[in-house]
Design a protein around this motif. Structure first.
Motif, PDB file in Angstrom:
ATOM      1  N   ARG A  90      -7.437 -22.949 -16.299  1.00  0.00           N
ATOM      2  CA  ARG A  90      -8.891 -23.172 -16.196  1.00  0.00           C
ATOM      3  C   ARG A  90      -9.125 -24.535 -15.563  1.00  0.00           C
ATOM      4  N   CYS A  91     -10.110 -24.600 -14.657  1.00  0.00           N
ATOM      5  CA  CYS A  91     -10.325 -25.859 -13.958  1.00  0.00           C
ATOM      6  C   CYS A  91     -11.788 -26.050 -13.581  1.00  0.00           C
ATOM      7  N   ALA A  92     -12.264 -27.283 -13.694  1.00  0.00           N
ATOM      8  CA  ALA A  92     -13.655 -27.600 -13.371  1.00  0.00           C
ATOM      9  C   ALA A  92     -13.793 -28.123 -11.943  1.00  0.00           C
ATOM     10  N   ASN A  93     -12.679 -28.319 -11.284  1.00  0.00           N
ATOM     11  CA  ASN A  93     -12.736 -28.871  -9.924  1.00  0.00           C
ATOM     12  C   ASN A  93     -12.721 -27.764  -8.887  1.00  0.00           C
ATOM     13  N   GLU A  94     -12.943 -28.181  -7.662  1.00  0.00           N
ATOM     14  CA  GLU A  94     -12.995 -27.212  -6.568  1.00  0.00           C
ATOM     15  C   GLU A  94     -12.135 -27.750  -5.422  1.00  0.00           C
ATOM     16  N   CYS A  95     -10.816 -27.623  -5.617  1.00  0.00           N
ATOM     17  CA  CYS A  95      -9.886 -28.054  -4.567  1.00  0.00           C
ATOM     18  C   CYS A  95      -9.645 -26.812  -3.711  1.00  0.00           C
ATOM     19  N   THR A  96      -9.993 -26.893  -2.449  1.00  0.00           N
ATOM     20  CA  THR A  96     -10.046 -25.667  -1.637  1.00  0.00           C
ATOM     21  C   THR A  96      -8.686 -24.992  -1.470  1.00  0.00           C
ATOM     22  N   TYR A  97      -7.608 -25.742  -1.714  1.00  0.00           N
ATOM     23  CA  TYR A  97      -6.261 -25.216  -1.479  1.00  0.00           C
ATOM     24  C   TYR A  97      -5.649 -24.567  -2.709  1.00  0.00           C
ATOM     25  N   CYS A  98      -6.321 -24.634  -3.868  1.00  0.00           N
ATOM     26  CA  CYS A  98      -5.692 -24.246  -5.136  1.00  0.00           C
ATOM     27  C   CYS A  98      -6.332 -23.006  -5.735  1.00  0.00           C
ATOM     28  N   ALA A  99      -5.484 -22.088  -6.206  1.00  0.00           N
ATOM     29  CA  ALA A  99      -5.989 -20.859  -6.806  1.00  0.00           C
ATOM     30  C   ALA A  99      -6.750 -21.112  -8.104  1.00  0.00           C
ATOM     31  N   PHE A 100      -6.487 -22.228  -8.753  1.00  0.00           N
ATOM     32  CA  PHE A 100      -7.140 -22.522 -10.042  1.00  0.00           C
ATOM     33  C   PHE A 100      -8.571 -23.044  -9.876  1.00  0.00           C
ATOM     34  N   ARG A 101      -9.027 -23.291  -8.654  1.00  0.00           N
ATOM     35  CA  ARG A 101     -10.343 -23.934  -8.438  1.00  0.00           C
ATOM     36  C   ARG A 101     -11.440 -23.139  -9.157  1.00  0.00           C
ATOM     37  N   ALA A 102     -12.457 -23.877  -9.619  1.00  0.00           N
ATOM     38  CA  ALA A 102     -13.441 -23.338 -10.560  1.00  0.00           C
ATOM     39  C   ALA A 102     -14.084 -22.022 -10.121  1.00  0.00           C
ATOM     40  N   ALA A 136      -1.448 -28.543 -16.246  1.00  0.00           N
ATOM     41  CA  ALA A 136      -2.709 -27.898 -16.634  1.00  0.00           C
ATOM     42  C   ALA A 136      -3.769 -28.104 -15.577  1.00  0.00           C
ATOM     43  N   GLY A 137      -4.673 -27.131 -15.464  1.00  0.00           N
ATOM     44  CA  GLY A 137      -5.888 -27.300 -14.680  1.00  0.00           C
ATOM     45  C   GLY A 137      -6.793 -28.303 -15.385  1.00  0.00           C
ATOM     46  N   GLU A 138      -7.885 -28.641 -14.755  1.00  0.00           N
ATOM     47  CA  GLU A 138      -8.696 -29.737 -15.304  1.00  0.00           C
ATOM     48  C   GLU A 138      -9.967 -29.251 -16.004  1.00  0.00           C
ATOM     49  N   ALA A 139      -9.798 -28.363 -16.984  1.00  0.00           N
ATOM     50  CA  ALA A 139     -10.925 -28.007 -17.847  1.00  0.00           C
ATOM     51  C   ALA A 139     -10.344 -27.852 -19.244  1.00  0.00           C
ATOM     52  N   THR A 211     -14.682 -34.121 -11.115  1.00  0.00           N
ATOM     53  CA  THR A 211     -14.179 -35.509 -11.077  1.00  0.00           C
ATOM     54  C   THR A 211     -13.138 -35.716  -9.993  1.00  0.00           C
ATOM     55  N   LYS A 212     -12.454 -34.653  -9.616  1.00  0.00           N
ATOM     56  CA  LYS A 212     -11.400 -34.855  -8.618  1.00  0.00           C
ATOM     57  C   LYS A 212     -11.965 -35.245  -7.259  1.00  0.00           C
ATOM     58  N   SER A 213     -13.264 -35.034  -7.052  1.00  0.00           N
ATOM     59  CA  SER A 213     -13.837 -35.439  -5.757  1.00  0.00           C
ATOM     60  C   SER A 213     -13.915 -36.966  -5.635  1.00  0.00           C
TER      61      SER A 213
HETATM   62 FE1  SF4 Z   1      -7.527 -28.912  -8.169  1.00  0.00          FE
HETATM   63 FE2  SF4 Z   1      -5.638 -29.286 -10.035  1.00  0.00          FE
HETATM   64 FE3  SF4 Z   1      -7.822 -27.814 -10.535  1.00  0.00          FE
HETATM   65 FE4  SF4 Z   1      -5.999 -26.907  -8.853  1.00  0.00          FE
HETATM   66  S1  SF4 Z   1      -5.697 -27.281 -11.011  1.00  0.00           S
HETATM   67  S2  SF4 Z   1      -8.256 -26.826  -8.596  1.00  0.00           S
HETATM   68  S3  SF4 Z   1      -5.274 -28.788  -7.896  1.00  0.00           S
HETATM   69  S4  SF4 Z   1      -7.763 -29.977 -10.078  1.00  0.00           S
END
Ligand code: SF4
Ligand code: SAM
Length: 466
Positions: A90-102, A136-139, A211-213
């Motif tokens: 689970r993740c609150a960020n939106e990193c365009t390259y990552c499958a975990f993005r929110a 871990a993802g960031e949520a 926050t990752k932005s």
């Molecule tokens: Fe970004 Fe890490 Fe979340 Fe993937 S898990 S979307 S790399 S913050």
């Protein structure tokens, strides 16, 4: 109180100024730099840039053989093994390259319970692992940061017969100093964090939310970690997002900054290349792909530049690429990895829950057999960290080459444990032969240390180290 809001130690103008020249160095200049590197004095950012423009095959092979020589002198044949343990996607960020993005609706979300984490840990222990990288993802779930602390405690307290995980490294979001202190109390090994890209405009373009932005919050995380007493940090960039030369030069700037401010650089550097990920277009078509040839060159140059820093290669890469990089300076590899939470129990790993596609699908035993056949000694050692030989203390041991008398015997004793407790018949026979060949090649002082340790392990004692 140290202030560190701005990552002003990354100076793009300085990097761009050097890269603007794009001059291929003369053979004499290359050899001068290789002579300096062979003395294990490292390289400056300018020297790293200079070598990065070498294209002639005969000069490239001189770079490769210098990297190989340094690796052998400092690390010998040892190769440390570990496995990632994903606890939540689970993740609150939106990193365009990552499958975990929110907003990725294609991904199956899962946050493991403590029982499930213990179950994953037991599987890794049964494979022979002693080191885990918890990811871990960031949520955070409702328990908040306590979930992270509980997860570390669960991994450390899980046992299977004589087996246990002795070092938990983490790859988590950047934290406040207070939370870093809690991670330190939880006895993490390395705090690993990749800046992804050091190029601000690219960073802004691929980190759309959360926050990752905030580039500076991430780039100053190691300062906060070190302020909190964590002196083992692991850096990296996600190669493919921006020009690789820019990224390694920026890494050099960050390394020098940490050395100047805290007296110690990173414990490890990782070289993740971007891999395809469910629900990400950019991951399949990186804007600045790094060719295999450039990848090898980059790894060799970094081995010359920071000879005492561990270098990590994950299972993002194929077995073939991984094999080639071992000679060039890689000192740690993951093996048998899954990047979906619960993936070890589920067997094959679920592509719809995974962070990215793996390049190397071999089991731990297959990887161990392969590296042994290539002449490398698989090490499951965790002694330095547990004896407090971290940060500057580790570097003080590493620098005079003393590692030979600590790490090498420890690598042998942990490999012997692996052979006694986890290896199949063929792997065991090959491993025992490898150990006896290694003993033959050791000097008297090393043998006097290693042999009694090996005998203790053979008699059933575990966790034998110096
Ligand atoms: Fe970004 Fe890490 Fe979340 Fe993937 S898990 S979307 S790399 S913050
Ligand atoms: N969420 C935390 C973070 O972003 O730092 C920690 C975990 S994140 C899952 C770990 C790393 O995976 C990221 O730092 C990134 O470099 C890497 N990663 C993300 N997507 C990737 C991809 N498509 N291919 C290869 N590595 C990837």
């Amino acid at each position: 109180m140290i202030t560190h809001e701005q990552a002003d130690f990354i100076v793009p103008q300085a990097i761009e100024g050097i890269l603007a020249h794009r001059v291929s160095p003369s053979p004499a200049r290359v050899r001068e730099l290789l002579a300096k590197a062979r003395e294990q004095r490292g390289l400056s950012m300018e020297e790293v840039a200079c070598l990065s423009y070498v294209e002639k095959p005969e000069l490239l092979s001189e770079i490769f053989s210098a990297a190989k020589q340094i690796k052998e002198e400092i690390y010998g044949s040892r190769l440390v093994l570990f496995a990632p343990l994903y606890i939540s996607n689970r993740c609150a960020n939106e990193c365009t390259y990552c499958a975990f993005r929110a907003t990725n609706a294609a991904l199956k979300r899962r946050t493991l319970t403590q029982q499930e984490i213990a179950e994953e840990t037991r599987i890794l222990i049964r494979q022979g692992h002693k080191r885990v990288l918890m990811v871990a993802g960031e949520a955070l779930p409702p328990q908040g940061f306590q979930y992270i602390l509980d997860s570390i405690a669960t991994i450390y307290s899980t046992r299977v017969g004589p087996g246990e995980i002795r070092r938990v490294n983490v790859n988590l979001a950047p934290q406040t100093v207070e939370r870093f202190r809690l991670l330190k109390q939880a006895e993490i090994g390395t705090f690993q964090l990749f800046q992804e890209t050091y190029h601000r405009p690219t960073y802004a373009a691929v980190h759309l939310k959360g926050t990752k932005s905030n580039y500076d919050w991430r780039a100053t995380a190691f300062d906060r970690a070190m302020e909190a007493g964590i002196d083992d940090v692991g850096m990296g960039a996600l190669f493919g997002l921006y020009e690789w030369r820019f990224e390694i030069m920026a890494m050099m700037q960050q390394i020098h900054h940490l050395e100047e401010k805290f007296g110690v650089g990173p414990h490890t550097i990782s070289f993740p290349r971007m891999e395809p990920a469910v629900g990400s277009d950019i991951a399949s078509q990186p804007p600045h792909p790094v060719s295999d040839a450039d990848f090898m060159k980059m790894i060799a140059i970094m081995r010359l530049a920071v000879p005492y820093t561990g270098m990590i290669m994950s299972t993002r890469e194929t077995a073939e690429v991984r094999r080639a990089t071992l000679e060039l300076g890689i000192s740690q590899i993951s093996a048998g990895s899954r990047t979906d939470p619960g993936g070890y129990k589920d067997g094959e790993g679920d592509p719809n829950g995974s962070q990215f596609q793996l390049g190397d699908h071999r089991s731990v035993e297959e990887v161990v057999s392969d590296v042994v056949s290539l002449g490398f000694l698989p090490s499951f050692c965790t002694a330095c960290y547990r004896l407090g030989r971290t940060g500057k203390d580790f570097m003080d041991i590493a620098k005079p080459g003393e590692i030979k008398y600590h790490c090498h015997p420890n690598a042998l004793s942990t490999f012997q444990e692996y052979l006694c407790d986890y290896a199949g018949a063929q792997a065991k026979a090959d491993g025992e032969k490898f150990i006896s060949d290694e003993l033959q090649q050791m000097d008297g002082q090393q043998t006097a240390c290693a042999l009694p340790m090996l005998n203790k392990v053979r008699r059933g004692e575990r966790d034998v180290f110096v």
